[in-house]
Motif scaffolding. Structure first.
Motif, PDB file in Angstrom:
ATOM      1  N   TRP A 190       0.874  -1.167   0.000  1.00 41.12           N
ATOM      2  CA  TRP A 190       0.000   0.000   0.000  1.00 41.12           C
ATOM      3  C   TRP A 190       0.907   1.211   0.000  1.00 41.12           C
ATOM      4  O   TRP A 190       2.042   1.155   0.513  1.00 41.12           O
ATOM      5  CB  TRP A 190      -0.869   0.002   1.232  1.00 41.12           C
ATOM      6  N   TYR A 191       0.436   2.307  -0.556  1.00 42.44           N
ATOM      7  CA  TYR A 191       1.301   3.475  -0.704  1.00 42.44           C
ATOM      8  C   TYR A 191       0.499   4.766  -0.656  1.00 42.44           C
ATOM      9  O   TYR A 191      -0.721   4.771  -0.794  1.00 42.44           O
ATOM     10  CB  TYR A 191       2.080   3.395  -2.017  1.00 42.44           C
ATOM     11  N   VAL A 192       1.245   5.839  -0.493  1.00 46.74           N
ATOM     12  CA  VAL A 192       0.691   7.190  -0.563  1.00 46.74           C
ATOM     13  C   VAL A 192       1.529   7.956  -1.587  1.00 46.74           C
ATOM     14  O   VAL A 192       2.751   8.059  -1.433  1.00 46.74           O
ATOM     15  CB  VAL A 192       0.751   7.897   0.808  1.00 46.74           C
ATOM     16  N   PRO A 193       0.891   8.469  -2.649  1.00 48.93           N
ATOM     17  CA  PRO A 193       1.662   9.272  -3.603  1.00 48.93           C
ATOM     18  C   PRO A 193       1.965  10.646  -3.017  1.00 48.93           C
ATOM     19  O   PRO A 193       1.160  11.215  -2.276  1.00 48.93           O
ATOM     20  CB  PRO A 193       0.732   9.372  -4.809  1.00 48.93           C
ATOM     21  N   ASP A 194       3.139  11.156  -3.340  1.00 52.05           N
ATOM     22  CA  ASP A 194       3.562  12.505  -2.949  1.00 52.05           C
ATOM     23  C   ASP A 194       4.175  13.134  -4.193  1.00 52.05           C
ATOM     24  O   ASP A 194       5.378  13.043  -4.408  1.00 52.05           O
ATOM     25  CB  ASP A 194       4.557  12.438  -1.789  1.00 52.05           C
ATOM     26  N   GLY A 195       3.306  13.718  -5.033  1.00 50.70           N
ATOM     27  CA  GLY A 195       3.761  14.141  -6.356  1.00 50.70           C
ATOM     28  C   GLY A 195       4.104  12.888  -7.137  1.00 50.70           C
ATOM     29  O   GLY A 195       3.299  11.968  -7.230  1.00 50.70           O
ATOM     30  N   LEU A 196       5.315  12.819  -7.662  1.00 51.70           N
ATOM     31  CA  LEU A 196       5.761  11.613  -8.355  1.00 51.70           C
ATOM     32  C   LEU A 196       6.484  10.644  -7.423  1.00 51.70           C
ATOM     33  O   LEU A 196       6.808   9.520  -7.812  1.00 51.70           O
ATOM     34  CB  LEU A 196       6.661  11.977  -9.541  1.00 51.70           C
ATOM     35  N   ASP A 197       6.763  11.075  -6.185  1.00 47.46           N
ATOM     36  CA  ASP A 197       7.351  10.177  -5.194  1.00 47.46           C
ATOM     37  C   ASP A 197       6.264   9.260  -4.639  1.00 47.46           C
ATOM     38  O   ASP A 197       5.075   9.570  -4.699  1.00 47.46           O
ATOM     39  CB  ASP A 197       7.970  10.951  -4.034  1.00 47.46           C
ATOM     40  N   VAL A 198       6.698   8.150  -4.080  1.00 45.87           N
ATOM     41  CA  VAL A 198       5.789   7.188  -3.461  1.00 45.87           C
ATOM     42  C   VAL A 198       6.288   6.926  -2.044  1.00 45.87           C
ATOM     43  O   VAL A 198       7.480   6.677  -1.837  1.00 45.87           O
ATOM     44  CB  VAL A 198       5.744   5.876  -4.282  1.00 45.87           C
ATOM     45  N   LEU A 199       5.372   6.993  -1.077  1.00 47.99           N
ATOM     46  CA  LEU A 199       5.700   6.732   0.324  1.00 47.99           C
ATOM     47  C   LEU A 199       5.044   5.440   0.781  1.00 47.99           C
ATOM     48  O   LEU A 199       3.875   5.186   0.473  1.00 47.99           O
ATOM     49  CB  LEU A 199       5.205   7.874   1.214  1.00 47.99           C
ATOM     50  N   CYS A 200       5.794   4.625   1.515  1.00 50.53           N
ATOM     51  CA  CYS A 200       5.290   3.378   2.081  1.00 50.53           C
ATOM     52  C   CYS A 200       5.893   3.230   3.473  1.00 50.53           C
ATOM     53  O   CYS A 200       6.817   3.945   3.834  1.00 50.53           O
ATOM     54  CB  CYS A 200       5.732   2.170   1.251  1.00 50.53           C
ATOM     55  N   TRP A 201       5.372   2.275   4.216  1.00 49.84           N
ATOM     56  CA  TRP A 201       6.061   1.870   5.431  1.00 49.84           C
ATOM     57  C   TRP A 201       6.067   0.365   5.495  1.00 49.84           C
ATOM     58  O   TRP A 201       5.243  -0.310   4.875  1.00 49.84           O
ATOM     59  CB  TRP A 201       5.505   2.542   6.653  1.00 49.84           C
ATOM     60  N   THR A 202       7.047  -0.177   6.181  1.00 51.30           N
ATOM     61  CA  THR A 202       7.200  -1.621   6.252  1.00 51.30           C
ATOM     62  C   THR A 202       7.961  -1.965   7.521  1.00 51.30           C
ATOM     63  O   THR A 202       8.515  -1.083   8.189  1.00 51.30           O
ATOM     64  CB  THR A 202       7.938  -2.147   4.999  1.00 51.30           C
ATOM     65  N   TYR A 203       8.005  -3.243   7.832  1.00 44.45           N
ATOM     66  CA  TYR A 203       8.720  -3.662   9.033  1.00 44.45           C
ATOM     67  C   TYR A 203      10.222  -3.461   8.878  1.00 44.45           C
ATOM     68  O   TYR A 203      10.804  -3.743   7.827  1.00 44.45           O
ATOM     69  CB  TYR A 203       8.396  -5.115   9.380  1.00 44.45           C
TER      70      TYR A 203
END
Length: 158
Positions: A41-54
């Motif tokens: 799952w992700y969150v777009p930030d402009g053309l960047d992509v943000l995720c979190w993981t263990y």
């Protein structure tokens, strides 16, 4: 004009496509040099992509060794409807617990049913993100190369 040029998305179209997408496939290089693919799952930030993981995940270990990944978001079932974005990215691993919690909260906000953008965040979501942040890292994928396609632009003519 080549077909490749005809189906390429603009940056604005890519941003819209990422905003509408739900799952990004992330490819990192595993310890034996083979691709390690997984959905995020992700969150777009402009053309960047943000995720979190263990913090202890294989993808985190792979990214610590080589802070590069390839991402893909795709859509469509018939050839004439296929759309997608493939991004070769540099990756920043974020370790600060507050920053990790912020990304986790953004992911939770995006994927929690019934929670619309701008709605107040339920306190239990904030608490959950803060609790999970100590076990996680945030990942910022910044594209160095983007390839996109939208076959709908061809209008069924190939």
């Amino acid at each position: 004009m080549s077909r490749r040029e005809q189906i390429r998305m603009t940056d604005e179209e890519i941003e819209g496509f990422l905003a509408d997408g739900r799952v990004v496939t992330c490819a990192t290089v595993g310890p034996a040099g083979r691709p390690h693919l997984l959905p995020l799952w992700y969150v777009p930030d402009g053309l960047d992509v943000l995720c979190w993981t263990y913090r202890s995940s294989q993808k985190t270990a792979n990214l610590r060794r080589l802070a590069e990944a390839t991402l893909q978001v795709e859509d469509g079932e018939r050839y004439e409807d296929l759309r997608g974005v493939m991004m070769e990215c540099g990756v920043k691993i974020v370790e600060d617990a507050d920053a990790v919690a912020e990304v986790g909260l953004a992911v939770a906000r995006r994927y929690t049913p019934g929670l619309a953008p701008g709605d107040p965040v339920p306190p239990e979501l904030e608490r959950a993100a803060a609790q999970q942040a100590v076990k996680r890292v945030a990942l910022r994928f910044s594209p160095t190369r983007i390839v996109s396609w939208d076959h709908r632009k061809l209008g069924g003519v190939y």
